[in-house]
Enzyme design. Structure first.
Site, PDB file in Angstrom:
ATOM      1  CB  CYS A 100      -0.864  -0.004   1.260  1.00  0.00           C
ATOM      2  SG  CYS A 100      -2.033   1.370   1.314  1.00  0.00           S
ATOM      3  CB  CYS A 102      -1.381   5.165   3.141  1.00  0.00           C
ATOM      4  SG  CYS A 102      -1.222   3.768   4.249  1.00  0.00           S
ATOM      5  CB  CYS A 110      -4.340   3.651   0.028  1.00  0.00           C
ATOM      6  SG  CYS A 110      -4.740   3.748   1.780  1.00  0.00           S
ATOM      7  CE  LYS A 178      -7.114  -0.497   4.937  1.00  0.00           C
ATOM      8  NZ  LYS A 178      -5.833  -0.200   4.320  1.00  0.00           N
ATOM      9  NE  ARG A 188      -5.722   5.913   8.912  1.00  0.00           N
ATOM     10  CZ  ARG A 188      -6.931   6.245   8.488  1.00  0.00           C
ATOM     11  NH1 ARG A 188      -7.460   7.390   8.845  1.00  0.00           N
ATOM     12  NH2 ARG A 188      -7.603   5.425   7.698  1.00  0.00           N
ATOM     13  NE  ARG A 200      -6.215   5.391   4.873  1.00  0.00           N
ATOM     14  CZ  ARG A 200      -5.173   6.207   4.707  1.00  0.00           C
ATOM     15  NH1 ARG A 200      -5.127   7.011   3.665  1.00  0.00           N
ATOM     16  NH2 ARG A 200      -4.194   6.209   5.588  1.00  0.00           N
ATOM     17  CD  GLU A 216     -14.369  -4.185  -2.786  1.00  0.00           C
ATOM     18  OE1 GLU A 216     -13.306  -4.712  -3.162  1.00  0.00           O
ATOM     19  OE2 GLU A 216     -14.822  -3.139  -3.284  1.00  0.00           O
ATOM     20  CE  LYS A 231      -6.692  -2.499   8.254  1.00  0.00           C
ATOM     21  NZ  LYS A 231      -5.729  -1.974   7.377  1.00  0.00           N
ATOM     22  CB  SER A 257      -3.584   0.129  15.691  1.00  0.00           C
ATOM     23  OG  SER A 257      -4.362   0.996  14.894  1.00  0.00           O
ATOM     24  CE1 TYR A 296       0.203  -3.623  14.927  1.00  0.00           C
ATOM     25  CE2 TYR A 296      -2.182  -3.676  15.248  1.00  0.00           C
ATOM     26  CZ  TYR A 296      -1.076  -3.334  14.489  1.00  0.00           C
ATOM     27  OH  TYR A 296      -1.269  -2.694  13.278  1.00  0.00           O
TER      28      TYR A 296
HETATM   29  C1  PBG Z   1      -2.788   0.894   5.141  1.00  0.00           C
HETATM   30  C2  PBG Z   1      -3.193   0.159   6.348  1.00  0.00           C
HETATM   31  C3  PBG Z   1      -3.906   0.631   7.475  1.00  0.00           C
HETATM   32  C4  PBG Z   1      -3.860  -0.414   8.410  1.00  0.00           C
HETATM   33  C5  PBG Z   1      -3.195  -1.462   7.816  1.00  0.00           C
HETATM   34  N1  PBG Z   1      -2.811  -1.112   6.532  1.00  0.00           N
HETATM   35  C6  PBG Z   1      -4.458   1.923   7.841  1.00  0.00           C
HETATM   36  C7  PBG Z   1      -5.346   2.736   7.051  1.00  0.00           C
HETATM   37  O1  PBG Z   1      -6.085   2.302   6.165  1.00  0.00           O
HETATM   38  O2  PBG Z   1      -5.280   3.924   7.360  1.00  0.00           O
HETATM   39  C8  PBG Z   1      -4.441  -0.323   9.792  1.00  0.00           C
HETATM   40  C9  PBG Z   1      -4.005  -1.374  10.725  1.00  0.00           C
HETATM   41  C10 PBG Z   1      -4.223  -1.052  12.152  1.00  0.00           C
HETATM   42  O3  PBG Z   1      -4.914  -0.091  12.530  1.00  0.00           O
HETATM   43  O4  PBG Z   1      -3.673  -1.806  12.962  1.00  0.00           O
HETATM   44  N2  PBG Z   1      -3.552   0.973   4.088  1.00  0.00           N
END
Ligand code: PBG
Length: 304
Positions: A100, A102, A110, A178, A188, A200, A216, A231, A257, A296
Site C-alpha cells: 500500500c 499510504c 493509499c 477493509k 496511522r 479514505r 469485495e 478488517k 491498532s 499486536y
Molecule cells: C494501510 C493500512 C492501514 C492499516 C493497515 N494497513 C491503515 C489505514 O487504512 O489507514 C491499519 C491497521 C491497524 O490499525 O492496525 N492501508
C-alpha cells in the site's frame, strides 16, 4: 460444534520497520509497539520463533515521501531490505508484507491521486506502483504479499505481475473487506500515514454495507487471492462469519491498532485484566470464522 481454541500458529504479528541501526522507537499512543530497524527486527523474529510464532507482517516507514510513493517500490526499499534480512537469518519465518502507498505518499492516501483535492485515485498509476512494490517484496523473498490499498483489481494485477516475474509461489493475502474505520488511529501514528486532506471513504468500505463487503471478498477470490481478510475485526465479526459461510475460503481478520489500544488502556486503568481480555477478544474472532488473526497481542498470548 467443538469449542474454539486459540493456536499460536494462527497469529500474524505486524511490525513497523525503519532504516538505521539499533532502533527501537516508541510510538505515541501505541503502548508495547515499536518501530524497529533491521538488526532489531532480526532479534524480534528470533524471539517470535522461540515462542512458536512463525508469521510476521511488515510495514515500512520510509525516510522520504513523495506524491507517487516511490520509496515503496525502489530497488532497495525498506521492506525489501527487511524481508531479505529476516529470510536470510530465518528461512522458516513466514514473511508477509503490506502492499500500500499510504506510508510513502506525502498526501497519505493509499494510491496515486488524480490532480485536485477530492482524493480520487488514479487507478492505472496506482496499480502500476502496487505491482512494482509487490514484485520487489517477492524478489526479496516475501512468502506473502498483502495488498491493502483497496484499489480496484489490485489482486488480479499483482497476481499477473508476480507470475510474469517468476514468483508463482508468492501468495496473496487480500485485504478484501477493509472498512473506512475509526479504529486505525495508533497505526496511522506508527506509519505516519494519516491522510493530509480528505479521508479514505472513496476507496474503503462503508461501515453499514454488508453487501459491498461480501462483493469485495468474492472479487478478491476470483482475482486469485490465496486468502481474504476482514478488517477491522471486532466491529465486523458478522462479516467474518458471513464471509466464511458464503465462500468457505481461507480467511484472516485484522485485530487492528485501535482495538488493541482499547484493551491496553482499559487494562492500564484497571478496568479489566489484560490477559483475560485478550483471550476473550481473540477467541471471539476465531469463533466468528477467522482462520488467521493479525494481532499486536500475538507475543503476549504466545507467552501465556
Ligand atoms: C494501510 C493500512 C492501514 C492499516 C493497515 N494497513 C491503515 C489505514 O487504512 O489507514 C491499519 C491497521 C491497524 O490499525 O492496525 N492501508
Amino acid at each position: 460444534m467443538p469449542a474454539v481454541r486459540l493456536r499460536t500458529r494462527d497469529f500474524i504479528l505486524p511490525y513497523f520497520v525503519v532504516g538505521g541501526k539499533d532502533k527501537k522507537e516508541v510510538i505515541k499512543n501505541f503502548p508495547g509497539v515499536f518501530r524497529f530497524s533491521f538488526d532489531r527486527l532480526i532479534k524480534e523474529a528470533d524471539a517470535c520463533l522461540k515462542l512458536g510464532l512463525d508469521k510476521i507482517l511488515l510495514f515500512g516507514v520510509p525516510e522520504k515521501k513523495d506524491d507517487l510513493g516511490s520509496a515503496a517500490y525502489e530497488e532497495n526499499s525498506i521492506v525489501a531490505q527487511a524481508v531479505r534480512e529476516v529470510k536470510k537469518e530465518f528461512p522458516c519465518m513466514v514473511v508477509m508484507t503490506d502492499v500500500c502507498l499510504c506510508a510513502y505518499t506525502t498526501h497519505g492516501h493509499c494510491g496515486v491521486l488524480k490532480p485536485g483535492l477530492d482524493c480520487r485515485i488514479d487507478s492505472r498509476r496506482t496499480l502500476d506502483a502496487l505491482t512494482k512494490m509487490a514484485v520487489r517484496h517477492a524478489e526479496a523473498g516475501a512468502d506473502w504479499v498483502a495488498p491493502s490499498a483497496m484499489a480496484k483489481k489490485q489482486v488480479a494485477a499483482i497476481r499477473a505481475a508476480l507470475d510474469k516475474n517468476g514468483f508463482k509461489k508468492t501468495k496473496i493475502l487480500g485485504y478484501s473487506a477493509k472498512f473506512a474505520s475509526n479504529f486505525y488511529g495508533p497505526f496511522r501514528q506508527a506509519a505516519d500515514s494519516a491522510p493530509a486532506f480528505g479521508d479514505r471513504s472513496g476507496y474503503q468500505l462503508d461501515c453499514g454495507d454488508t453487501k459491498a463487503a461480501l462483493n469485495e471478498i468474492g472479487a478478491d477470490i476470483k482475482e486469485g487471492a490465496d486468502m481474504a481478510m476482514v478488517k477491522p475485526a471486532l466491529s465486523y465479526l458478522d462479516i467474518v462469519r458471513l464471509a466464511k459461510q458464503k465462500f468457505g475460503f481461507p480467511l484472516a481478520a485484522y485485530n487492528v491498532s485501535g482495538e488493541y489500544a482499547f484493551v491496553k488502556y482499559g487494562a492500564k486503568t484497571g478496568l479489566w485484566d489484560e490477559k483475560k481480555m485478550v483471550f476473550e477478544v481473540l477467541t471471539s474472532i476465531k469463533r466468528a470464522g477467522a482462520d488467521w488473526i493479525i494481532t499486536y497481542h500475538a507475543k503476549d498470548v504466545a507467552r501465556s
